[in-house]
Each structure stands twice: as C-alpha cells, then as structure tokens.
Scaffold this active site. Structure first.
Site, PDB file in Angstrom:
ATOM      1  N   GLU A  46       0.887  -1.202   0.002  1.00  0.00           N
ATOM      2  CA  GLU A  46      -0.167  -0.157  -0.072  1.00  0.00           C
ATOM      3  C   GLU A  46       1.008   1.268   0.072  1.00  0.00           C
ATOM      4  O   GLU A  46       1.833   1.345   0.805  1.00  0.00           O
ATOM      5  CB  GLU A  46      -0.840   0.081   1.153  1.00  0.00           C
ATOM      6  CG  GLU A  46      -1.919   1.051   1.180  1.00  0.00           C
ATOM      7  CD  GLU A  46      -2.951   1.253   2.520  1.00  0.00           C
ATOM      8  OE1 GLU A  46      -2.861   0.781   3.383  1.00  0.00           O
ATOM      9  OE2 GLU A  46      -3.386   2.316   2.304  1.00  0.00           O
ATOM     10  N   HIS A  57      -9.211  -3.365  10.324  1.00  0.00           N
ATOM     11  CA  HIS A  57      -8.995  -3.324   8.837  1.00  0.00           C
ATOM     12  C   HIS A  57      -9.511  -4.598   8.082  1.00  0.00           C
ATOM     13  O   HIS A  57      -9.967  -4.450   6.966  1.00  0.00           O
ATOM     14  CB  HIS A  57      -7.728  -2.947   8.234  1.00  0.00           C
ATOM     15  CG  HIS A  57      -7.364  -1.546   8.335  1.00  0.00           C
ATOM     16  ND1 HIS A  57      -8.086  -0.543   7.473  1.00  0.00           N
ATOM     17  CD2 HIS A  57      -6.029  -0.738   8.425  1.00  0.00           C
ATOM     18  CE1 HIS A  57      -7.323   0.660   7.876  1.00  0.00           C
ATOM     19  NE2 HIS A  57      -6.460   0.552   8.224  1.00  0.00           N
ATOM     20  N   GLY A 115       3.445   2.588  10.652  1.00  0.00           N
ATOM     21  CA  GLY A 115       3.319   1.654  11.743  1.00  0.00           C
ATOM     22  C   GLY A 115       3.234   0.267  11.512  1.00  0.00           C
ATOM     23  O   GLY A 115       3.707  -0.419  12.101  1.00  0.00           O
ATOM     24  N   ALA A 116       2.375   0.067  10.592  1.00  0.00           N
ATOM     25  CA  ALA A 116       2.007  -1.250  10.171  1.00  0.00           C
ATOM     26  C   ALA A 116       1.085  -1.473   9.031  1.00  0.00           C
ATOM     27  O   ALA A 116       0.593  -0.319   8.535  1.00  0.00           O
ATOM     28  CB  ALA A 116       1.183  -1.922  11.406  1.00  0.00           C
ATOM     29  N   MET A 117       0.694  -2.729   8.673  1.00  0.00           N
ATOM     30  CA  MET A 117      -0.001  -2.680   7.523  1.00  0.00           C
ATOM     31  C   MET A 117      -0.876  -3.820   7.696  1.00  0.00           C
ATOM     32  O   MET A 117      -0.535  -5.088   7.885  1.00  0.00           O
ATOM     33  CB  MET A 117       1.038  -2.856   6.225  1.00  0.00           C
ATOM     34  CG  MET A 117       0.296  -3.071   4.811  1.00  0.00           C
ATOM     35  SD  MET A 117      -0.850  -1.770   4.564  1.00  0.00           S
ATOM     36  CE  MET A 117      -1.872  -2.368   3.563  1.00  0.00           C
ATOM     37  N   GLU A 118      -2.071  -3.853   7.055  1.00  0.00           N
ATOM     38  CA  GLU A 118      -3.243  -4.723   7.257  1.00  0.00           C
ATOM     39  C   GLU A 118      -3.324  -5.853   6.293  1.00  0.00           C
ATOM     40  O   GLU A 118      -4.414  -6.328   6.004  1.00  0.00           O
ATOM     41  CB  GLU A 118      -4.452  -3.879   7.525  1.00  0.00           C
ATOM     42  CG  GLU A 118      -4.931  -3.314   5.973  1.00  0.00           C
ATOM     43  CD  GLU A 118      -4.655  -2.063   5.775  1.00  0.00           C
ATOM     44  OE1 GLU A 118      -3.647  -1.437   6.535  1.00  0.00           O
ATOM     45  OE2 GLU A 118      -5.374  -1.065   4.971  1.00  0.00           O
ATOM     46  N   ASN A 119      -2.344  -6.312   5.580  1.00  0.00           N
ATOM     47  CA  ASN A 119      -2.562  -7.306   4.547  1.00  0.00           C
ATOM     48  C   ASN A 119      -3.300  -8.358   5.012  1.00  0.00           C
ATOM     49  O   ASN A 119      -3.172  -8.819   6.166  1.00  0.00           O
ATOM     50  CB  ASN A 119      -0.928  -7.931   4.205  1.00  0.00           C
ATOM     51  CG  ASN A 119       0.014  -6.634   4.220  1.00  0.00           C
ATOM     52  OD1 ASN A 119       0.022  -5.844   3.276  1.00  0.00           O
ATOM     53  ND2 ASN A 119       0.983  -6.754   5.210  1.00  0.00           N
ATOM     54  N   HIS A 148      -6.135  -1.548  15.390  1.00  0.00           N
ATOM     55  CA  HIS A 148      -6.238  -0.859  14.085  1.00  0.00           C
ATOM     56  C   HIS A 148      -6.164  -1.923  12.955  1.00  0.00           C
ATOM     57  O   HIS A 148      -7.121  -2.028  12.018  1.00  0.00           O
ATOM     58  CB  HIS A 148      -5.223   0.265  14.017  1.00  0.00           C
ATOM     59  CG  HIS A 148      -5.413   0.987  12.670  1.00  0.00           C
ATOM     60  ND1 HIS A 148      -5.982   2.299  12.625  1.00  0.00           N
ATOM     61  CD2 HIS A 148      -4.706   0.853  11.498  1.00  0.00           C
ATOM     62  CE1 HIS A 148      -6.154   2.798  11.333  1.00  0.00           C
ATOM     63  NE2 HIS A 148      -5.305   2.144  10.584  1.00  0.00           N
ATOM     64  N   GLU A 149      -5.014  -2.432  12.742  1.00  0.00           N
ATOM     65  CA  GLU A 149      -4.900  -3.395  11.679  1.00  0.00           C
ATOM     66  C   GLU A 149      -5.777  -4.332  11.779  1.00  0.00           C
ATOM     67  O   GLU A 149      -6.340  -4.906  10.641  1.00  0.00           O
ATOM     68  CB  GLU A 149      -3.227  -3.876  11.591  1.00  0.00           C
ATOM     69  CG  GLU A 149      -2.276  -3.122  11.765  1.00  0.00           C
ATOM     70  CD  GLU A 149      -2.493  -1.864  10.725  1.00  0.00           C
ATOM     71  OE1 GLU A 149      -2.766  -1.783   9.636  1.00  0.00           O
ATOM     72  OE2 GLU A 149      -2.113  -0.485  10.957  1.00  0.00           O
TER      73      GLU A 149
HETATM   74  N1  ARG Z   1      -2.846   1.204   5.671  1.00  0.00           N
HETATM   75  C1  ARG Z   1      -1.849   1.275   6.858  1.00  0.00           C
HETATM   76  C2  ARG Z   1      -2.414   1.333   8.023  1.00  0.00           C
HETATM   77  O1  ARG Z   1      -2.861   2.658   8.311  1.00  0.00           O
HETATM   78  C3  ARG Z   1      -0.674   2.111   6.424  1.00  0.00           C
HETATM   79  C4  ARG Z   1      -0.103   1.990   4.949  1.00  0.00           C
HETATM   80  C5  ARG Z   1       0.883   2.889   4.855  1.00  0.00           C
HETATM   81  N2  ARG Z   1       1.289   3.280   3.548  1.00  0.00           N
HETATM   82  C6  ARG Z   1       2.436   3.742   3.204  1.00  0.00           C
HETATM   83  N3  ARG Z   1       2.624   4.227   2.016  1.00  0.00           N
HETATM   84  N4  ARG Z   1       3.428   3.738   3.858  1.00  0.00           N
HETATM   85  O2  ARG Z   1      -2.564   0.734   8.913  1.00  0.00           O
HETATM   86 ZN    ZN Z   2      -5.058   1.974   8.766  1.00  0.00          ZN
END
Ligand code: ARG
Ligand code: ZN
Length: 872
Positions: free
Chosen positions: A120, A300, A260-264, A296-297
């Site tokens: 993302e 998502h 911080g983190a990513m919701e894959n 949060h993640e």
């Molecule tokens: N979707 C993620 C979150 O808010 C953050 C994504 C980070 N994207 C980026 N381009 N760094 O939990």
């Molecule tokens: Zn988010």
C-alpha cells in the site's frame, strides 16, 4: 503530473485470479505471474491492456501460453502496454528485481536479511506488472521459494496449502487466499523467524490460530500484542458484529518499516516498534500504542479489506473509519476521558498545524502527485473525527445499523465515501448532504461564540459564527454542518441547567447544529446566570473561541460535568496566562505569575478527581507546539520562556503538594500495563517533573533514585529525560552513559536514548545530533532511527529554530540524502520546514532558503510535491 479524482474511470480489464511464484534472491529475485484477465463487457475490444510496473526487468511475456514478440508490447518507466488482447486470457510474465537494493522499503525488500513487502498504496507495481489499483480485486495463490537455511519460514496471505523441498538447498511454500483482494493487500515474508502461537474462537465457533512472528531475541516481547489482538477480535464481534474470516491470522515484526503497520489480508506486517513491548524496554505509552495499532490493523479486515476503496482519493473511507474504531476500542480498554484528551490534544497540535500549512488538503483530496504523501493526520485523524460526528449525529444504534448495511451491501467491493455516508443517511433518515462538505473542504473551521444572559426574561442567547480560512487552492468556503455538544453550567448551583430550546426540553446536555454562517440559539427558562460549556468532548474538529474570563474557566475547571471540558478549561486558563507571559517576554517586561492558575492547580491537587490519569493530564501544561498553534506568529523563544516560567512558578508555589503527590503514588508492585498503574505512574511522574524543573534537591535525588531503581522502562525513561533535560549535566552524563551501554543491543531502546538527548533545550544539541548520526547504532536507512534522531530533533523547538539556521540546514542535508534512499520518509521529514509562514521574517528567510536548496536537487516525486507546495 497530478492525478485527479474527477478523472476516475473504472478498470477496462479485471484480474479474476492471480498466481505468483517468487524465487527469492537478494540481488535477483524472480517473480513469475499468471493472471486470469477479463475485459469488462462495456469496454471496446480495441482497448489496450495497461499494467503498472516499476523497476522491473522483464524476461518473458506470454498470452495463453504463446510468447509475445517485442513488437506486441511496450515497456516504459511506468509499466507495460499490450495493444491487442483477447476478451479473456491468461497473461504470464517473468520479471527480475533486487530486494537488497530496495532502500525505499516499498514493494519487496530486505530487512535484517528477512524478505518482506509493503504494497500500500502503490508498491505492488514494484513486484510484478499488474493493474495496481484498489478496484481490481482478485483471488491469489502464491508460491515462495527460498533457501532452507536462510529462509526457513515462508509466509504469504491466506491459508498454507503445500510445502516441500527443492534441489540445491531450496524449499517452497504455497499459500492461497480465497478472499478476492486488491493487490495493495498482498504480502510475503521469508526469513529466519520464530513464532508465538495462540488461539481465538469466534462467536460462530471458528477456531482461529493466531501467530506472531519475530526474530528469536524478540520472543519475550510478544505477549502484549497477542493479548491486544484477542481483545480486538472480541471487541469487533461485540461492538460491530464482525468476525474473522480465515483460520489463520499472522503478525510479523519487521525492523525496517516506513509506517506503523500494514493490514495485509491474514498477514499483518508491523514495524517492530508497533508490536514489540516488554516492561523493561517499553514505556506505558508504547504499550498503549501497540494495543491501538494491533487493533487498528485487525479492524481493517472488515473496514478496508472486505470492503475496500474504489481509488486512493477514498483513502479516508477505510482509514478514518478504522481510526475511529480503534479509538473507541482503546477508550474502552483504558481510561476513556484520558484517551480522548490525548487524541484531541495531539489533533489540535498536529492536524490543526497541517490544516494551517501549505500542504493542507481535504479529507478526500481531489488531486495528488504522490499518494504516499497523503497518509496524513487529515486523512486519518480528521477522517476519524468526521466518522465520530456521524456516529453522534445519527446515534449509536443507527450508526451500527448503517455499518452493518455498509459491510453487507459492499462486501467484496471497492467503494466510495458516499457509499458509506449513504448507509448512515438511510439508517437514520437524516439528510447528510451538507455534512458531506466535511470531506471536500480543507482547513479548520473557526467558530466565534457570543453568549448573553438576559436576567429579565431568564434567557440565554448564544450566537455562533463560523468561518473556514482559505487554504491552498480553496479560497471560498461554504458553511459546514457542525454539531456542538454543550451545556449551561449554573453559576449558583454549579450544576448543568436543563436546556429548553424553541419550547422543547432537551435535557442537561444537548447538541446544537450550526449550519449557517451565523445562528442564534435562545435558551429559555434559564433560572440562573450560566457559564456555557461548549464543544463537549470535542464534538467537532474546530477551533472554538469564546471570551471566557479566568474566573469562568476556573469555575468550569471544577464544575463542568464533562470531564473533557474540565481539562479543556484548565488548558484555556493556562493559555491566557501564557499569552500574557509571551507578551511580557517579547516586550522585555518582567514576568508575573497569574495567581489564579496557581490556585486552580492547588485546588486540583487538593480535591483530586478519582481518575489519576485525568489529573495527570490536567496538571500538564499545553506543549510548546500546541501553544505555537495558538499564536498568529510563532515566537519560539518567548513560548519556551513563558512555559518554563509558568512550570517553575507552579513548582515553587506547590512544591510540597507535588512532593506529597509523588510520594503517594510510588509503588513497588510488579509492572503491568493496566489502567490503574498507568494512571498512578503518570501522575507520579508529572509531579516529579515539576520538582526537577526547579532543581529541588530532594526532587533530583528522587529522580536519580527512580532511574537507578530500574523498575520499569516508563519510570527509567522518564527519570532519564528529566535529568538530561535539566542543567545538571553532572547527573545526566552518567545516566546517559549507563543507559546507552546497557541497551546497546536493543535498537528500539536506543531509539529512546537518541530522542531523549536531542530533545533537550540546551544549546549543545545540534552538535550532539551530528555526533549521534555517526553512532554505530544509527542508520539513515532505518526509518525508526531517522525518526528517533532527526525527527525528534526537528520537534525540538528552540534548537531546530535556532536563529543561525543550523537546525534547518541540518534537516535539509538529511532530506537531500534520504530523497535518494527513501523518498517517502524524506518527504515526511520536511514537514517542519514547510511551516515557514508561521514564523518571524528572519526564520522565514532561513527556512525558505533551505527549501530552495532542496528544490535544486533532482527530486523524487514525493519530495518534489511537498517542496513545490511549500514554496508556492
Ligand atoms: N494502511 C496502513 C495503516 O494505516 C498504512 C499504510 C502505509 N502506507 C504507506 N504508503 N506507507 O494501517
Ligand atoms: Zn489504517
């Protein structure tokens, strides 16, 4: 080369299924893709297929098994174009890329030898040729091939379906994700990882395996994240009826991570700072951050993954809603008023500043050059405030109904902010059309309020006037629909009076709706003169001005039934005193402490509210950054001097009270990150800070003892900070030295060591920053290190804004270097320089000249966009 929301077109081709095979190698990873592609029925057969792709070396390209001739397609810097394709076909490609050289940390990269991904918003195009847009949703089957020794663990989204050995010490694992998803939710991790495992049974009885994957030395730091995850899963079921939808949920901790983190899907990837926590190494604050981000993640999975965004202009659709959800979750697991106070005080400091600067943008922007520049406080936090207003407007029940409707109607789809708000309008029957302006209009609305009590008629007249200042490319603003929660506190009874408006009894608290530029509300049957308590619990993200006297504020501080507004009254009271002191400093007049502030604090300490965490917040003065936001022109030195003066005056006047508060709240209990303990520690530490601010001998001794006792990181780090920020270098130096030696092996603790040193007010800081940049624990390639050292320095107001410009030059040097290594981080780091218009002419000149110096470099689109706006 901006992209415009108004240019949106649905995709001409869809990908119904995606198969990927990764053959991992640090310098030459091969990615083979097999995509099932279909032309949309409405699209002309001559429409070429356009795929995104960056920094990829193409080795082969086939349609339905037949290799394409070079003349059949074109590859550019941005992607791949095939002019003639069938209506439905299989596209195979084979590309090569170099994870080890990927310092931007977008796409597939290496972190401490581990492979991981961040897709993302538009990182997937650095992995394979693909329609890299969120409205293309596909099922995925992914095979990862790696070295048995170096990468014993091979992870991807979904469920593991197969694994096995291969020749040459290689092995593979295949994963399948049955839920169609946009490619920004793709993830892969491979490395020498270790797991902790737990389970969660969903309300419908699905047993979910939970795994947290970390480097071996971090296995002891995962308990809190695991507990947080389970609490979040239970909360989403109970609050929103949302259940998890796979048998496996994984979290991986990665050291090098931009955010911080990513919701894959099924495989959340975390910055190690946002997931690891141990009492010896993490502060209370860090524990709470971990809990919030894990939640949060996880949230998502529904607000983002099952229902995603049609395009990146809709980013706040998932982020605003998800932040609101995580805020409510944290409020329930911690002290709700403190959570709100902390969120709002951060919001009013940082988001207001963004809204007032050259990068101000609406919660739904209408154009951008680089989407990664839009992961902002406006999209996230202001977006969450809008969702909160919606929730309050329609009421929780309708909000929940609307949310159920949203998840059901749009499951598996990529949608827009209108789709979300429409569900709320339907569920409530309210007309939200004016409310929608919150999404398109940038800037912080200001409300001037005038109140008058009419003794003769027992009426209170409240007149509100709204205006939103112009922002870049939005000069004219329309009136917004602003819900203002309020009460009238009787000055005789000290109680909320019953509110009667237009003959209707509304209760002791009401929400009035400001929709016009100016409106007057006449409350009748008001038996005694009231002080209005306005914008309770920060019911709208606005600046509200009311000409409160200090007596009014002292009255609200003790009598307001709204805990948030009691705190806010204290902040406003301190602000009035600070304004006088700032003026005195500027005019070279002797500073005099306002005794009303002292008395207000004295009575707070004497009649302490039950929640110690709230008291700690009430005893905390507005930060220099917050004070700055309230000034027309920021006078850095006057603000610092005024705040120090007030702090020390309070410490001297209430020395014994602070000492007693400190003593009463010490504890040797085993550390736990639970609300009662956190509250007690924060109150104790606020008291200690006052004592140390006047170099009270006993206070200093207690501070040293707290540092030496080494009971938990919250107390140790606080004591260290107080010593380092004092003028007592004789005490600070040995403490810094022993801390640095003790934690040399732990990068996340060393980050704290960096930050503490470069945020002190003393003038030697700039040299210290330069010195620490050469420290073996520092690296420009690691975003956490950069934030801890350079980011923290740029928040050090007196030193960053030095009149010789050295602070600005240092930041610009780092930005220029990072622009090559990691454009996303570089663009974020510039932020303080972009706020030049807020300062005096000398500083404006100095800041601009550094921005111009950056502008002369060959720039990434990220940095280009920010600098361009800042200098426009
Ligand atoms: N979707 C993620 C979150 O808010 C953050 C994504 C980070 N994207 C980026 N381009 N760094 O939990
Ligand atoms: Zn988010």
């Amino acid at each position: 080369q901006p992209v415009y929301l108004s240019d949106y077109q649905p995709p001409a081709y869809r990908v119904t299924h995606t198969e990927l095979t990764f053959d991992l190698d640090p310098a030459a990873t091969r990615v083979k893709a097999r995509l099932q592609i279909e032309r949309q029925a409405s699209v002309d057969a001559t429409t070429p297929l356009q795929l995104d792709g960056e920094q990829l070396t193409l080795h082969a390209l086939l349609i339905d098994g037949a290799p394409l001739a070079n003349s059949d397609y074109q590859v550019t810097e941005q992607g791949l174009r095939i002019d003639q394709v069938p209506a439905s076909f299989t596209l195979e490609s084979d590309v090569e890329l170099s994870p080890q050289d990927n310092t931007a940390l977008e796409g597939l990269y290496q972190s401490n030898g581990m492979y991981c991904t961040q897709c993302e918003a538009e990182g997937f195009r650095r992995i394979t040729f693909y329609p890299d847009r969120p409205d293309v949703m596909s099922t995925f089957k992914v095979t990862v091939i790696g070295d048995r020794q170096r990468e014993p663990i091979l992870l991807a989204n979904g469920n593991p379906v197969e694994q096995g050995e291969l020749p040459n010490g290689r092995h593979f694992a295949t994963w399948e994700d049955p839920h169609p998803k946009p490619c920004y939710l793709f993830a892969l991790v491979a490395g020498d990882l270790h797991k902790v495992e737990d389970h969660f049974t969903t309300q419908s009885g699905r047993k979910v395996t939970l795994q947290i994957w970390v480097e071996e030395e971090n296995l002891q730091k995962t308990d809190h994240a695991m507990g947080s995850l389970k609490r979040a899963m239970a909360w989403d079921e109970q609050a929103y009826g949302r259940e998890y939808d796979l048998d496996l949920f994984m979290i991986v901790a990665v050291n090098d991570f931009n955010m911080g983190a990513m919701e894959n899907k099924g495989l959340n990837i975390f910055n190690s700072a946002a997931v690891l926590a141990h009492p010896d190494t993490a502060t209370d604050n860090a524990f709470q951050t971990v809990e919030g981000i894990v939640a949060h993640e996880y949230f998502h999975n529904w607000s983002g993954n099952r229902v995603t965004c049609r395009d990146w202009f809709q980013l706040s659709l998932k982020e605003g809603f998800t932040v609101f959800r995580d805020q409510c979750f944290s409020a329930e697991t911690n002290s709700a008023p403190v959570k709100r106070i902390q969120d709002v005080s951060f919001f009013r400091t940082a988001q207001f500043a963004e809204d007032a600067g050259p990068t101000a943008h609406p919660v739904r922007p209408d154009h951008y050059i680089e989407i990664t520049n839009f992961y902002t406080l406006t999209i996230y936090e202001k977006g969450a405030e809008i969702v909160r207003m919606l929730c309050n407007l329609v009421g929780w029940e309708a909000f929940r109904q609307g949310s159920d409707q949203y998840f059901q109607r749009f499951d598996g789809q990529a949608v827009t902010i209108e789709d979300f708000v429409d569900c709320m309008a339907e569920a409530s029957g309210l007309d939200l059309s004016q409310f929608m302006r919150w999404y398109s209009q940038a800037g912080t609305p200001e409300i001037d309020v005038h109140g008058e009590y009419d003794y003769a008629h027992g009426e209170y007249h409240l007149t509100l006037r709204q205006r939103t200042p112009a922002t870049p490319d939005q000069v004219d603003k329309e009136p917004l629909h602003i819900p203002i929660a309020m009460g009238l506190v009787g000055t005789k009874s000290g109680q909320d009076l019953t509110l009667t408006l237009d003959g209707e009894k509304l209760g002791r608290q009401a929400v009035i709706h400001l929709r016009d530029d100016e409106q007057t509300f006449v409350f009748t049957d008001v038996a005694e003169a009231p002080v209005p308590s306005l914008l309770r619990n920060f019911s709208a993200p606005v600046k509200l001005h009311f000409p409160y006297s200090r007596e009014d504020l002292a009255f609200l501080l003790t009598h307001d039934s709204d805990g948030f507004n009691r705190w806010d009254a204290g902040q406003r009271l301190a602000m009035l005193a600070l304004d006088d002191l700032i003026a005195a400093h500027r005019n070279g007049v002797e500073k005099v402490m306002d005794s009303r502030v002292v008395e207000a604090f004295r009575s707070l300490l004497a009649n302490a509210p039950a929640d110690k965490a709230v008291l700690a917040e009430m005893l905390t003065l507005p930060s220099e950054a917050y004070i700055a936001e309230q000034q027309p022109i920021v006078d850095v030195d006057a603000i610092h001097a005024a705040r120090e003066f007030i702090r020390q005056s309070l410490a001297m006047a209430l020395r014994d009270e602070f000492m007693a508060t400190f003593e009463a709240n010490r504890s040797d209990d085993a550390y736990a990150p639970i609300p009662e303990q956190i509250a007690q520690r924060s109150l104790k530490n606020v008291a200690l800070a006052y004592l140390v601010s006047i170099e009270d001998e006993q206070g200093l001794a207690l501070c040293e003892a707290q540092f030496a006792a080494d009971h938990n990181m919250t107390d140790v780090r606080h004591a260290l900070t107080l010593l380092v920020h004092s003028d007592r270098d004789d005490l600070a130096s040995p403490a810094l030295k022993s801390f640095g030696e003790k934690w040399a092996h732990d990068p996340l603790v060393m980050d704290q060591w960096f930050s503490v040193q470069v945020s002190r007010p003393q003038a030697d800081v700039i040299d210290r920053v330069k010195y620490l940049m050469a420290h073996p624990a520092f690296s420009l390639k690691n975003p956490n290190r950069v934030r801890a050292l350079i980011g923290a320095f740029a928040q050090n107001r007196v030193n960053f804004h030095r009149l010789d410009g050295q602070g600005y030059a240092l930041l610009a040097d780092v930005v220029i270097e990072l622009n090559r290594l990691n454009p996303e981080i570089a663009a974020r780091l510039i932020t303080p320089l972009t706020r030049w218009q807020r300062f005096d002419e000398t500083r404006q000149e100095l800041m601009r000249s550094q921005l111009e110096r950056i502008q002369r470099e060959p720039l990434s689109s990220n940095v280009y966009e920010v600098v361009e706006k800042a200098l426009a």
